[in-house]
Design an enzyme around this catalytic site. Sequence first.
Site, PDB file in Angstrom:
ATOM      1  N   HIS A  17       0.869  -1.242   0.072  1.00 16.39           N
ATOM      2  CA  HIS A  17       0.190  -0.093  -0.100  1.00 16.39           C
ATOM      3  C   HIS A  17       0.865   1.266  -0.026  1.00 16.39           C
ATOM      4  CE1 HIS A  17      -2.720   3.038   1.888  1.00 16.39           C
ATOM      5  NE2 HIS A  17      -3.713   2.198   1.378  1.00 16.39           N
ATOM      6  N   ASP A  33       3.123  -4.784   8.149  1.00 13.92           N
ATOM      7  CA  ASP A  33       1.796  -3.924   7.836  1.00 13.92           C
ATOM      8  C   ASP A  33       0.566  -4.979   8.031  1.00 13.92           C
ATOM      9  OD1 ASP A  33      -0.422  -2.646   6.724  1.00 13.92           O
ATOM     10  OD2 ASP A  33       0.559  -1.812   5.268  1.00 13.92           O
ATOM     11  N   LYS A  84     -10.253  -1.318  10.565  1.00 15.88           N
ATOM     12  CA  LYS A  84     -10.600  -2.589   9.766  1.00 15.88           C
ATOM     13  C   LYS A  84     -10.998  -3.470  10.585  1.00 15.88           C
ATOM     14  CE  LYS A  84      -7.414  -0.545   6.303  1.00 15.88           C
ATOM     15  NZ  LYS A  84      -8.376  -0.062   5.249  1.00 15.88           N
TER      16      LYS A  84
HETATM   17  N1  PLP Z   1      -1.606  -0.867   4.708  1.00 15.48           N
HETATM   18  C1  PLP Z   1      -2.698  -1.636   4.142  1.00 15.48           C
HETATM   19  C2  PLP Z   1      -2.278  -3.014   3.574  1.00 15.48           C
HETATM   20  C3  PLP Z   1      -3.773  -0.977   3.928  1.00 15.48           C
HETATM   21  O1  PLP Z   1      -4.887  -2.097   3.266  1.00 15.48           O
HETATM   22  C4  PLP Z   1      -4.231   0.130   4.408  1.00 15.48           C
HETATM   23  C5  PLP Z   1      -5.330   0.735   4.117  1.00 15.48           C
HETATM   24  O2  PLP Z   1      -6.481   0.355   3.182  1.00 15.48           O
HETATM   25  C6  PLP Z   1      -3.336   0.863   5.231  1.00 15.48           C
HETATM   26  C7  PLP Z   1      -1.752   0.552   5.002  1.00 15.48           C
HETATM   27  C8  PLP Z   1      -3.480   2.444   5.469  1.00 15.48           C
HETATM   28  O3  PLP Z   1      -4.439   2.175   6.565  1.00 15.48           O
HETATM   29  P1  PLP Z   1      -4.971   3.333   7.107  1.00 15.48           P
HETATM   30  O4  PLP Z   1      -5.458   4.460   5.992  1.00 15.48           O
HETATM   31  O5  PLP Z   1      -6.116   3.097   8.125  1.00 15.48           O
HETATM   32  O6  PLP Z   1      -3.907   4.158   7.847  1.00 15.48           O
END
Ligand code: PLP
Length: 408
Positions: free
Chosen positions: A125, A202, A228
């Site tokens: 991400h 992550d 989530k």
């Molecule tokens: N990493 C992964 C794998 C994610 O799916 C997400 C959000 O979809 C994030 C990081 C970022 O999460 P947040 O926007 O809750 O900080």
Amino acid sequence: MSNSSFFISELRSHFPILNQTVNDFPLVYLDNAATTQKPLAVVDAISHYYLNDNANVHRASHQLSNRATTSFEAVRTAVQQFINAKSSKEIIWTKGTTEGINLLANVLASQLQRGDQVIISAMEHHANIVPWQMLVKSHGIVLKVIPLSADCCLDLEAYQALLNEKTKLVSITHISNALGVINPVKEIIKLAHQVDAQVIIDGAQAVAHLTVDVQDLDCDYYVFSAHKLFAPTGVGVLYGKQDLLEKLPPWQGGGEMIKSVSFKETTYNELPFKFEAGTPNIAGVIGLGAALDFIKGYDHERLKAHEQSLLHFTEKALSAIPEVTLFCAGVKKSGAISFTIKGESAADIAMLLDAQGIAVRSGSHCAMPLMSELNCNGTVRVSFAIYNTLEEAQRFIEALKKLLQMLQ
Ligand code: PLP
């Protein structure tokens, strides 16, 4: 009603938001990888806190503050148990996964030298790409990327070839948010430790679908977002091994993270408060506690099996539709499936599904480099949670077939 559908309909009754129509169709919410819905217990816990206990934490000796602090700190212990950390000192509150990774990138930078190597993967991400690119600019680190293998997994041979004495950090997603693919993080961690590199996992997509045991994984850091996991937005968790966190400097300065302040010298608080400057999201943390209690009320293995059956049904049904190109078909997944439709944009497909009450996500899923690797502009992503039913998965497939007929 079968045993299993009774189980899910009872669970689902805790999520009244799902009981609505969208565009005159019953809502089918299949965008859980973006955020999950919240059970009544979470909403009630937040309103109970604001109606009865609202006060700042750790700072006063009055009743309300004591009550707020007790509830707030109890959730830290609940999170410690949830991911099997050794100590609640290893649980740091953040705003979410993004902030957790940014915090780590900022404080770990103090241990990195020009030319040191950080390894991420092609599946990350943007939250696990951009903070490291910033360190490339500011600290001269070298960023390496594990490519995808031909079968849509991380290429572990290529990973091993990247590891060397210059590798100081490996930061990898547990489950790909765009593809749903589960990465072999335990093996990735073991290999990184052989060259003395630290590993960040992550866990944004994993915590709602897998049993996470940070001691068994032996990861050095693990980050996730509460929203989530059926809890509110604006709260996240950063787990770190205590001895590693002790050695790191604080990130933000302010109240709570200090022991004493003078214009001559400021000393910092102990863990976990050293990394928690300012008033935290107290109501959000209390909501997370209620979400964890809620999940604990159900048999985790049964929930995982239910989600897997939704995934298998949907993947099989999608692969029987000629216009569909499925990504990573047959690879071990959890939570999400991604696909494209020949000749159609993912955004149009998502819009036409929404017209039938079905909420899915389209686009790059904050993983633009992955989309380039897959040679596409974006995908349609269907993502499940414990409250989704087989009937909903069937409705999604029927709605997709209907719109494909319309588009012919
Ligand atoms: N990493 C992964 C794998 C994610 O799916 C997400 C959000 O979809 C994030 C990081 C970022 O999460 P947040 O926007 O809750 O900080």
